[in-house]
Design a protein around this motif. Structure first.
Motif, PDB file in Angstrom:
ATOM      1  N   ILE B   4       0.830  -1.197   0.000  1.00 36.54           N
ATOM      2  CA  ILE B   4       0.000   0.000   0.000  1.00 36.54           C
ATOM      3  C   ILE B   4       0.870   1.253   0.000  1.00 36.54           C
ATOM      4  N   HIS B  28      -5.259  -6.666   3.136  1.00 38.63           N
ATOM      5  CA  HIS B  28      -3.840  -6.704   2.800  1.00 38.63           C
ATOM      6  C   HIS B  28      -2.979  -6.701   4.072  1.00 38.63           C
ATOM      7  N   CYS B  32       0.356  -8.936   5.253  1.00 38.29           N
ATOM      8  CA  CYS B  32       1.628  -8.284   4.926  1.00 38.29           C
ATOM      9  C   CYS B  32       2.260  -7.645   6.159  1.00 38.29           C
ATOM     10  N   CYS B  35       3.631  -3.861   5.645  1.00 38.71           N
ATOM     11  CA  CYS B  35       2.638  -2.791   5.752  1.00 38.71           C
ATOM     12  C   CYS B  35       2.128  -2.630   7.189  1.00 38.71           C
TER      13      CYS B  35
HETATM   14 ZN   LIG Z   1       2.194  -4.751   2.041  1.00 35.17          ZN
END
Ligand SMILES: [Zn+2]
Lengths: 172, 193
Positions: B4, B28, B32, B35
């Motif tokens: 992102i 997401h 992840c 992030c």
């Molecule tokens: Zn990510």
């Protein structure tokens, strides 16, 4: 608007406008004077003002106009930026972290002072006064996207500053 | 989904995205770590800034101002002579200008963006998911899309951070029709479904 309601609105907004002036003008006495003058303007023009719902928008516009006017006048008179105002420290955290906290807050004070006027006005309205972005955009007569960017880049500056000085631990 | 962009993540943290976008990003984040870490950093910064602001407000109470409200009793208030000019004529002109601009934009808009309705354009990509109402805030939203494009470019972002933001605003304002069309098309081509 009757005078009781007017005084009430002034009471609700006085400290907010004072803090905005303090952050923008960086000097306690100037901020105090500016706030008085701003509210005198508010009073003088209150008859031309009808929609109470938009009072905040209106008062902030008057305030920012006045603040920018003062800043211009000042930089013309002294040909320099206003001095940073004195930081009064008043900690009540536990003693061992006081030093670290003091350093952290002083650094924040500096980086906030160093924001561009556009970034700073948005930052103060958002953080100090908790105005929604839509309201800030209305006050500044700017697009929502522009206001949000000003805020983002202000915060980014603060973040980078904190990271560069290792003032907060980012690693796990 | 790729990682992102930092501006979007910031907007996510501030709950400034559409519900659908918020959901996509939350999904997401679940998978992840990178992030998640970025988000945690931002949370920390916002938190510390809030502490600073709270303390700043506390040590700078409003100066005494009872004398101001008293002074108000003696100040003559200005008359309402210009009421209609200020509160009716100006908004009317502004409305006319906005209507005119909307019409121009409507007829000049890139045709590559599909419309579900005469009055709506649907933009859906990693940066932005929204049905844009041409009658309402079309211009603002359109600019948002271009701003997102700028955020996606790290070099530009740093420039803006340390440079003059107004300049980039002007750049956006001055994109000609071809550039506008190209940018919109590019963003649409990169869209996720
Ligand atoms: Zn990510």
């Amino acid at each position: 608007m009757d005078s009781i309601r007017l005084n009430q609105l002034i009471e609700e907004n006085y400290q907010k406008i004072f803090l905005l002036a303090l952050k923008m003008l960086k000097n306690y006495e100037d901020a105090e004077d500016a706030t008085q003058e701003i509210f005198l303007k508010v009073y003088e023009n209150i008859n031309s003002f009808r929609q109470e719902a938009k009072f905040t928008t209106w008062i902030y516009r008057i305030a920012l106009n006045h603040i920018y006017y003062m800043n211009n006048k000042k930089s013309k008179e002294f040909n320099q930026f206003p001095e940073a105002h004195e930081v009064r420290t008043e900690m009540n955290a536990n003693p061992s972290s006081v030093l670290q906290e003091k350093e952290l807050f002083e650094s924040l004070e500096k980086v906030i002072d160093s924001l561009s006027p556009r970034q700073k006005e948005v930052f103060v309205m958002r953080y100090y006064d908790q105005l929604p972005f839509k309201k800030i955009a209305q006050i500044l007569k700017k697009k929502l996207g522009t206001v949000k960017s000003n805020y983002f880049f202000a915060m980014q500056k603060i973040k980078i500053n904190l990271q560069d000085q290792n003032l907060i631990e980012f690693r796990e | 989904m790729k990682c992102i962009n930092k501006k979007i993540l910031f907007d996510y943290l501030n709950n400034e995205l559409s519900a659908r976008k918020q959901k996509q990003i939350a999904a997401h984040l679940l998978e992840c770590e990178h992030c998640r870490k970025q988000l945690a950093e931002w949370e920390k910064v916002l938190n510390i800034t809030q502490q600073f602001v709270d303390r700043d407000v506390k040590i700078h109470p409003a100066p005494p101002h009872a004398h101001i409200t008293q002074r108000f009793e003696n100040i003559p208030q200005k008359t309402e002579r210009y009421f209609w000019v200020r509160y009716w004529a100006k908004p009317a002109l502004a409305t006319a200008a906005v209507l005119f601009a909307s019409l121009i934009i409507f007829f000049l808009s890139p045709k590559s963006v599909p419309s579900i309705d005469r009055n709506y354009y649907v933009i859906d990509n990693i940066a932005y998911t929204e049905a844009i109402d041409l009658n309402d805030v079309y211009l603002d939203d359109l600019e948002n899309i271009y701003l997102q494009e700028i955020y996606a470019n790290e070099e530009l972002t740093d420039d803006i951070l340390y440079g003059d933001w107004q300049y980039y605003e002007e750049v956006l304002d001055n994109l000609d029709q071809d550039e506008l069309e190209e940018l919109t098309k590019k963003m649409y081509d990169n869209s996720v479904t």
